[in-house]
Write a protein that holds these residues in place. Structure first.
Motif, PDB file in Angstrom:
ATOM      1  N   THR A 104       0.420  -0.969  -0.110  1.00 41.80           N
ATOM      2  CA  THR A 104      -0.290   0.138   0.107  1.00 41.80           C
ATOM      3  C   THR A 104       1.155   1.301  -0.180  1.00 41.80           C
ATOM      4  O   THR A 104       0.502   2.045  -0.165  1.00 41.80           O
ATOM      5  CB  THR A 104      -0.993   0.240   1.380  1.00 41.80           C
ATOM      6  OG1 THR A 104      -0.073  -0.469   2.469  1.00 41.80           O
ATOM      7  CG2 THR A 104      -2.013  -1.150   1.420  1.00 41.80           C
ATOM      8  N   ARG A 105       1.771   1.066   0.858  1.00 35.66           N
ATOM      9  CA  ARG A 105       2.919   2.252   0.325  1.00 35.66           C
ATOM     10  C   ARG A 105       3.470   2.179  -0.859  1.00 35.66           C
ATOM     11  O   ARG A 105       3.844   3.664  -1.345  1.00 35.66           O
ATOM     12  CB  ARG A 105       4.222   2.224   1.567  1.00 35.66           C
ATOM     13  CG  ARG A 105       4.201   2.543   2.622  1.00 35.66           C
ATOM     14  CD  ARG A 105       5.048   1.975   3.480  1.00 35.66           C
ATOM     15  NE  ARG A 105       6.398   2.754   3.240  1.00 35.66           N
ATOM     16  CZ  ARG A 105       6.847   3.750   3.878  1.00 35.66           C
ATOM     17  NH1 ARG A 105       5.521   4.129   4.949  1.00 35.66           N
ATOM     18  NH2 ARG A 105       7.485   4.835   3.681  1.00 35.66           N
ATOM     19  N   GLN A 107       3.622   4.181  -4.207  1.00 35.52           N
ATOM     20  CA  GLN A 107       2.746   4.587  -5.264  1.00 35.52           C
ATOM     21  C   GLN A 107       3.858   4.567  -6.775  1.00 35.52           C
ATOM     22  O   GLN A 107       2.030   5.096  -7.268  1.00 35.52           O
ATOM     23  CB  GLN A 107       2.711   6.130  -4.216  1.00 35.52           C
ATOM     24  CG  GLN A 107       2.302   5.904  -3.056  1.00 35.52           C
ATOM     25  CD  GLN A 107       1.919   7.724  -2.547  1.00 35.52           C
ATOM     26  OE1 GLN A 107       1.914   8.630  -3.466  1.00 35.52           O
ATOM     27  NE2 GLN A 107       0.981   6.733  -1.772  1.00 35.52           N
ATOM     28  N   ALA A 130       5.285   8.047  -1.252  1.00 37.39           N
ATOM     29  CA  ALA A 130       5.270   9.062  -0.595  1.00 37.39           C
ATOM     30  C   ALA A 130       6.676   9.792  -0.247  1.00 37.39           C
ATOM     31  O   ALA A 130       6.922  10.599  -0.024  1.00 37.39           O
ATOM     32  CB  ALA A 130       3.948   9.311  -0.360  1.00 37.39           C
ATOM     33  N   LYS A 296      -3.676   9.461  -6.589  1.00 36.95           N
ATOM     34  CA  LYS A 296      -2.739  10.212  -5.818  1.00 36.95           C
ATOM     35  C   LYS A 296      -2.082  10.717  -6.170  1.00 36.95           C
ATOM     36  O   LYS A 296      -1.027  11.952  -6.264  1.00 36.95           O
ATOM     37  CB  LYS A 296      -0.967   8.508  -5.487  1.00 36.95           C
ATOM     38  CG  LYS A 296      -1.656   7.566  -4.767  1.00 36.95           C
ATOM     39  CD  LYS A 296      -2.088   8.231  -2.856  1.00 36.95           C
ATOM     40  CE  LYS A 296      -2.105   6.312  -2.455  1.00 36.95           C
ATOM     41  NZ  LYS A 296      -2.717   7.350  -0.896  1.00 36.95           N
ATOM     42  N   GLN A 298      -2.122  14.824  -7.463  1.00 34.52           N
ATOM     43  CA  GLN A 298      -1.874  15.914  -6.228  1.00 34.52           C
ATOM     44  C   GLN A 298      -2.848  17.164  -7.516  1.00 34.52           C
ATOM     45  O   GLN A 298      -3.675  17.594  -7.050  1.00 34.52           O
ATOM     46  CB  GLN A 298      -0.987  16.123  -6.248  1.00 34.52           C
ATOM     47  CG  GLN A 298      -0.538  15.108  -5.211  1.00 34.52           C
ATOM     48  CD  GLN A 298      -1.213  14.472  -4.361  1.00 34.52           C
ATOM     49  OE1 GLN A 298      -1.438  15.483  -3.329  1.00 34.52           O
ATOM     50  NE2 GLN A 298      -1.288  13.505  -3.796  1.00 34.52           N
ATOM     51  N   ALA A 321       1.859  12.042  -5.265  1.00 33.66           N
ATOM     52  CA  ALA A 321       2.349  12.597  -4.498  1.00 33.66           C
ATOM     53  C   ALA A 321       4.202  11.463  -4.341  1.00 33.66           C
ATOM     54  O   ALA A 321       3.637  10.244  -4.456  1.00 33.66           O
ATOM     55  CB  ALA A 321       1.797  12.113  -3.544  1.00 33.66           C
ATOM     56  N   THR A 475      -1.331  21.425  -1.603  1.00 34.08           N
ATOM     57  CA  THR A 475      -0.645  19.864  -2.314  1.00 34.08           C
ATOM     58  C   THR A 475       0.769  19.499  -2.318  1.00 34.08           C
ATOM     59  O   THR A 475       1.691  19.908  -2.132  1.00 34.08           O
ATOM     60  CB  THR A 475      -1.289  19.547  -3.366  1.00 34.08           C
ATOM     61  OG1 THR A 475      -0.345  20.498  -4.882  1.00 34.08           O
ATOM     62  CG2 THR A 475      -2.343  20.034  -4.119  1.00 34.08           C
ATOM     63  N   ALA A 476       0.615  17.940  -2.056  1.00 35.85           N
ATOM     64  CA  ALA A 476       1.395  16.738  -1.892  1.00 35.85           C
ATOM     65  C   ALA A 476       2.460  17.034  -3.123  1.00 35.85           C
ATOM     66  O   ALA A 476       2.226  17.139  -4.360  1.00 35.85           O
ATOM     67  CB  ALA A 476       1.534  15.957  -2.078  1.00 35.85           C
ATOM     68  N   GLY A 477       4.281  17.041  -2.594  1.00 32.23           N
ATOM     69  CA  GLY A 477       4.583  16.932  -4.564  1.00 32.23           C
ATOM     70  C   GLY A 477       4.514  18.120  -5.385  1.00 32.23           C
ATOM     71  O   GLY A 477       4.741  18.363  -6.115  1.00 32.23           O
ATOM     72  N   ALA A 478       4.319  19.712  -5.053  1.00 28.67           N
ATOM     73  CA  ALA A 478       3.911  20.549  -5.691  1.00 28.67           C
ATOM     74  C   ALA A 478       5.601  20.975  -6.406  1.00 28.67           C
ATOM     75  O   ALA A 478       6.816  21.185  -6.159  1.00 28.67           O
ATOM     76  CB  ALA A 478       3.329  21.762  -5.042  1.00 28.67           C
TER      77      ALA A 478
ATOM     78  N   ALA B 148       2.569  16.575   4.207  1.00 29.54           N
ATOM     79  CA  ALA B 148       3.125  16.022   3.344  1.00 29.54           C
ATOM     80  C   ALA B 148       3.073  17.778   1.944  1.00 29.54           C
ATOM     81  O   ALA B 148       3.555  17.094   0.549  1.00 29.54           O
ATOM     82  CB  ALA B 148       3.096  14.946   2.344  1.00 29.54           C
ATOM     83  N   GLY B 149       2.825  18.714   2.181  1.00 28.90           N
ATOM     84  CA  GLY B 149       2.682  19.488   1.245  1.00 28.90           C
ATOM     85  C   GLY B 149       3.705  20.195   0.597  1.00 28.90           C
ATOM     86  O   GLY B 149       4.558  19.947   1.202  1.00 28.90           O
ATOM     87  N   ALA B 150       4.200  20.382  -0.151  1.00 30.49           N
ATOM     88  CA  ALA B 150       4.359  21.617  -0.481  1.00 30.49           C
ATOM     89  C   ALA B 150       5.366  22.201   0.132  1.00 30.49           C
ATOM     90  O   ALA B 150       6.186  22.410   0.504  1.00 30.49           O
ATOM     91  CB  ALA B 150       5.263  21.527  -2.525  1.00 30.49           C
ATOM     92  N   SER B 151       5.092  23.314  -0.167  1.00 24.60           N
ATOM     93  CA  SER B 151       5.273  24.945   0.089  1.00 24.60           C
ATOM     94  C   SER B 151       4.924  25.165   1.947  1.00 24.60           C
ATOM     95  O   SER B 151       5.556  26.217   2.377  1.00 24.60           O
ATOM     96  CB  SER B 151       4.285  26.070  -1.075  1.00 24.60           C
ATOM     97  OG  SER B 151       3.647  25.477  -0.917  1.00 24.60           O
ATOM     98  N   GLN B 178      -3.007   5.863   7.310  1.00 23.30           N
ATOM     99  CA  GLN B 178      -2.871   6.466   6.069  1.00 23.30           C
ATOM    100  C   GLN B 178      -1.650   7.424   6.245  1.00 23.30           C
ATOM    101  O   GLN B 178      -1.599   8.460   6.769  1.00 23.30           O
ATOM    102  CB  GLN B 178      -4.562   5.900   4.764  1.00 23.30           C
ATOM    103  CG  GLN B 178      -4.503   4.614   5.075  1.00 23.30           C
ATOM    104  CD  GLN B 178      -5.169   4.887   3.064  1.00 23.30           C
ATOM    105  OE1 GLN B 178      -4.728   5.674   1.968  1.00 23.30           O
ATOM    106  NE2 GLN B 178      -5.124   3.298   2.495  1.00 23.30           N
ATOM    107  N   ASP B 179      -1.486   6.864   4.658  1.00 19.66           N
ATOM    108  CA  ASP B 179       0.012   8.108   4.416  1.00 19.66           C
ATOM    109  C   ASP B 179      -0.632   9.780   3.516  1.00 19.66           C
ATOM    110  O   ASP B 179       0.696  10.182   3.953  1.00 19.66           O
ATOM    111  CB  ASP B 179       0.646   7.247   3.199  1.00 19.66           C
ATOM    112  CG  ASP B 179      -0.056   6.720   2.119  1.00 19.66           C
ATOM    113  OD1 ASP B 179      -1.305   7.427   2.129  1.00 19.66           O
ATOM    114  OD2 ASP B 179       0.813   6.744   1.884  1.00 19.66           O
ATOM    115  N   VAL B 181      -1.818  11.890   1.370  1.00 18.97           N
ATOM    116  CA  VAL B 181      -2.012  11.719   0.563  1.00 18.97           C
ATOM    117  C   VAL B 181      -2.522  11.652  -1.288  1.00 18.97           C
ATOM    118  O   VAL B 181      -2.869  10.461  -0.539  1.00 18.97           O
ATOM    119  CB  VAL B 181       0.127  11.614   0.147  1.00 18.97           C
ATOM    120  CG1 VAL B 181       1.153  12.668   0.656  1.00 18.97           C
ATOM    121  CG2 VAL B 181       0.445  10.286  -0.139  1.00 18.97           C
TER     122      VAL B 181
END
Lengths: 511, 181
Positions: A104-105, A107, A130, A296, A298, A321, A475-478, B148-151, B178-179, B181
């Protein structure tokens, strides 16, 4: 080499029979060796070419043999086991690392195949999660069948997958395929050629002799060229024509290089997907296969330059992400799923965006304009900074005539602010938040609200004076820090309502 | 120096702020956290430690180099720095609110550049409480909240009472599956 070991509790050995261990492909050591040597190849060539004593070559050979032994032992000792819920990876020679990676980890699944990989029918597989900067596992190299098997297990072992999902491979009908006409057009639009020129310059610089300064050489070359030109054409108007011609030739050269780079990296681009995953494949010599879970994704980013607008084309990329951006290295980032459509018409791009993100209807987003005075704020800000940076050089260059470039800068800032603000708008419904902005180069960003990490509302003294606030969604991974979903110049009430709405739309409990 | 007293929960929960707030109007506020009031004296002493030697050096220079203007100038600059730290710091501490909501953390801060950030509980990856040597003496701590956000991936709240920071950290932990994201 010592990585942290295991997150969740490993599957108790007593309950299940241990699944069989797998090894890497027998030729893996060759790839590991080449990987290690790649960093050394150019210096070695440089040494041979510039001939700085023979003993260096022997030392290099000794090093290479050492690396070869290391590569062989490392590859030979690498084992992985496909468990019911997690992947078990064992690697390392002196300090042995054992990792339990829950399915599940994982991605992102990334495959890289260069010419050599293709010759041997093998692939390099990376599994990313992630968190963390390192991939969870790198299998270099395994057969295509083993990679397909692993991908299948990862999809179904995750538990959330519908078991009827068809395999994502070359037989899946593509959502988008790019032909050579598209690639040529894309090459014309982008400036990848600069990357090639930069790389060449870097190589040039690195292997230049100590006594030989490339910068000076370049300068000499340039001045000779211009000198001969100016001698040949005493007439200054002819000189200007020659200058323009030179610029055009350079531009053509860069565009040609851009086309070449585009074809190299995106030849045979193919986007496909099923209910759960998306996958892209591209590359002429080195094939990159990237795949990510659709849930996933974003953000979606659509871009359009002035040239692209004239040609009726846009591009669509996404952010998934994975890793923390600051730590992930450039190669990893480049390999990740990014381009959903490197080039396409407006309707094509909208169709793919809608298909990739369930529930999105891009053409129906209700765009709301920013504050009517937004352009004034932007104009003042831009004019201030541009003038600040332009003042000293223009005073030095033009003296009392400096007001001409200053006026030019102000007019340009005015055009920019008006154009930017006229196009800038945001859209928010129950599921999505979107922002678009830009003057010559336009960008649209869309994110599912459920992917927001934080919601913020901020204001400067200038904002308060004009009754404006900024709303930002993180958001994550921007990849592009900052400007993505930061919506400036909103009327205060509107900003507060938007922030409130976003906050309420955020998921309350973890899924 | 002031005698630093360690009073973990002293200024902890003021009365819950009843003013309707933009980001969290509807949500139940579980607790409002303020900054440690003595933070201002920490900042004051911190500024003094830098300003006083600099002004003294300026005095010495003005005496020996015969630039009489340097000394009063340095004194004025030093005094305004101290005044700025006191005024700005007081406003910052007075304006600062960190509210623990049922569904997340809401941080409202800044004097000129103001921001309100809402961090949902579900998005918090992990938290960290840090204390430097001076902070430890005063019983002050900083809490870092990671998403987990970028900024806004790392949000730091500096100047909380240590007990508050630990309490907040414990409150924000848990309820994780969960993780995020």
């Amino acid at each position: 080499m010592d990585k942290t070991v295991s997150e969740s509790a490993p599957v108790p050995a007593s309950q299940e029979p241990q699944p069989p261990e797998h090894r890497l492909h027998p030729w893996s050591w060759l790839f590991a060796l080449l990987n290690q040597l790649r960093a050394m190849v150019l210096p070695v060539i440089a040494l041979v070419v510039f001939g700085r004593g023979d003993s260096w070559i022997w030392w290099g050979l000794v090093g290479a043999v050492g690396i070869a032994v290391y590569a062989f032992v490392y590859s030979y000792g690498f084992r992985y086991r496909i468990g019911a819920r997690e992947l078990y990876v064992r690697s390392g020679i002196f300090s042995r690392t054992e990792r339990h990676v829950p399915y599940t980890r994982i991605q992102n699944i990334v495959q890289k195949r260069n010419l050599l990989h293709r010759l041997f029918g093998v692939t390099e597989l990376r599994l990313e999660s992630a968190g963390g900067s390192e991939p969870e596992a790198v299998m270099s190299v395994i057969t295509l069948e083993a990679a397909a098997e692993l991908e299948r297990v990862l999809r179904h072992g995750g538990g959330e997958a519908g078991p009827e999902d068809p395999q994502l491979d070359a037989t899946t009908p593509a959502w988008l395929e790019l032909g050579s006409a598209d690639l040529i057009r894309l090459g014309l639009l982008n400036d990848r050629g600069w990357v090639a020129i930069g790389a060449m310059a870097a190589v040039f610089w690195q292997f230049a002799d100590d006594g030989w300064n490339p910068g000076r050489q370049f300068y000499r070359f340039g001045s000779e060229l211009f000198g001969s030109v100016s001698h040949a054409v005493a007439n200054w108007s002819l000189g200007i024509v020659a200058g323009i011609a030179l610029v055009i030739v350079l531009w053509l050269l860069i565009k040609l290089l851009s086309m070449l780079m585009t074809v190299l990296s995106l030849h045979g681009f193919r986007l496909s997907g099923n209910a759960e995953r998306l996958s892209t494949e591209a590359g002429l010599l080195t094939r990159h296969v990237a795949s990510a879970r659709r849930d996933k994704i974003q953000r979606l980013i659509i871009g359009e330059s002035l040239l692209a607008r004239w040609m009726g084309r846009r591009w669509l990329s996404c952010e998934v992400a994975a890793g923390t951006q600051a730590e992930a290295n450039a190669e990893q980032q480049a390999m990740r799923l990014r381009w959903l459509a490197p080039i396409g018409t407006e309707s094509q791009i909208h169709a793919i965006a809608d298909r990739v993100v369930p529930g999105l209807d891009f053409a129906r987003l209700q765009w709301q304009p920013l504050h009517p005075q937004a352009w004034r704020r932007l104009f003042k800000l831009t004019a201030f900074w541009w003038l600040l940076f332009a003042t000293v050089p223009s005073l030095l260059l033009f003296g009392s005539w400096a007001w001409i470039p200053a006026a030019g800068v102000i007019i340009l800032a005015w055009c920019y602010a008006r154009g930017w603000a006229r196009f800038a708008a945001y859209a928010c419904d129950d599921q999505f938040i979107a922002f678009r902005a830009g003057w010559l180069h336009r960008r649209w960003t869309v994110a599912p609200i459920s992917k927001a990490q934080t919601v913020a509302i901020s204001h400067t003294p200038f904002d308060r004076q004009r009754g404006m606030h900024t709303v930002s969604v993180d958001t994550a991974g921007a990849r592009y820090s900052g400007i993505g979903l930061s919506i400036p110049y909103l009327a205060i009430d509107e900003a507060k309502a938007l922030a409130e709405r976003l906050r309420n739309a955020l998921p309350q409990e973890r899924p | 120096m002031n005698s630093p007293e360690v009073e973990p929960q002293a200024a902890a929960a003021g009365p819950p702020n009843p003013t309707p707030a933009p980001i969290a109007a509807a949500a139940a506020v579980e607790r409002v956290l303020h900054l440690y009031p003595k933070l201002l004296s920490i900042w004051f002493w911190g500024a003094l430690v830098f300003v006083v030697p600099a002004v003294m050096v300026a005095f010495v220079v003005s005496v020996f180099a015969d630039h009489w203007a340097v000394a009063p100038l340095a004194a004025i600059v030093g005094a305004s720095i101290i005044a700025f730290v006191l005024l700005y710091g007081r406003a910052y501490i007075a304006r600062f609110r960190c509210r623990l909501l049922r569904d997340g953390l809401w941080i409202d801060r800044g004097v000129w550049w103001r921001s309100e950030v809402f961090v949902p509980r579900t998005r918090i990856q992990h938290t960290e409480v840090q204390q430097g040597p001076i902070a430890r003496r005063y019983g002050v701590a900083s809490l870092k909240v990671f998403t987990a956000g970028a900024s806004h991936g790392e949000i730091e709240i500096d100047g909380l009472i240590h007990g508050d920071a630990v309490w907040l950290r414990d409150e924000l932990l848990g309820r994780h599956g969960q993780d995020g994201v």
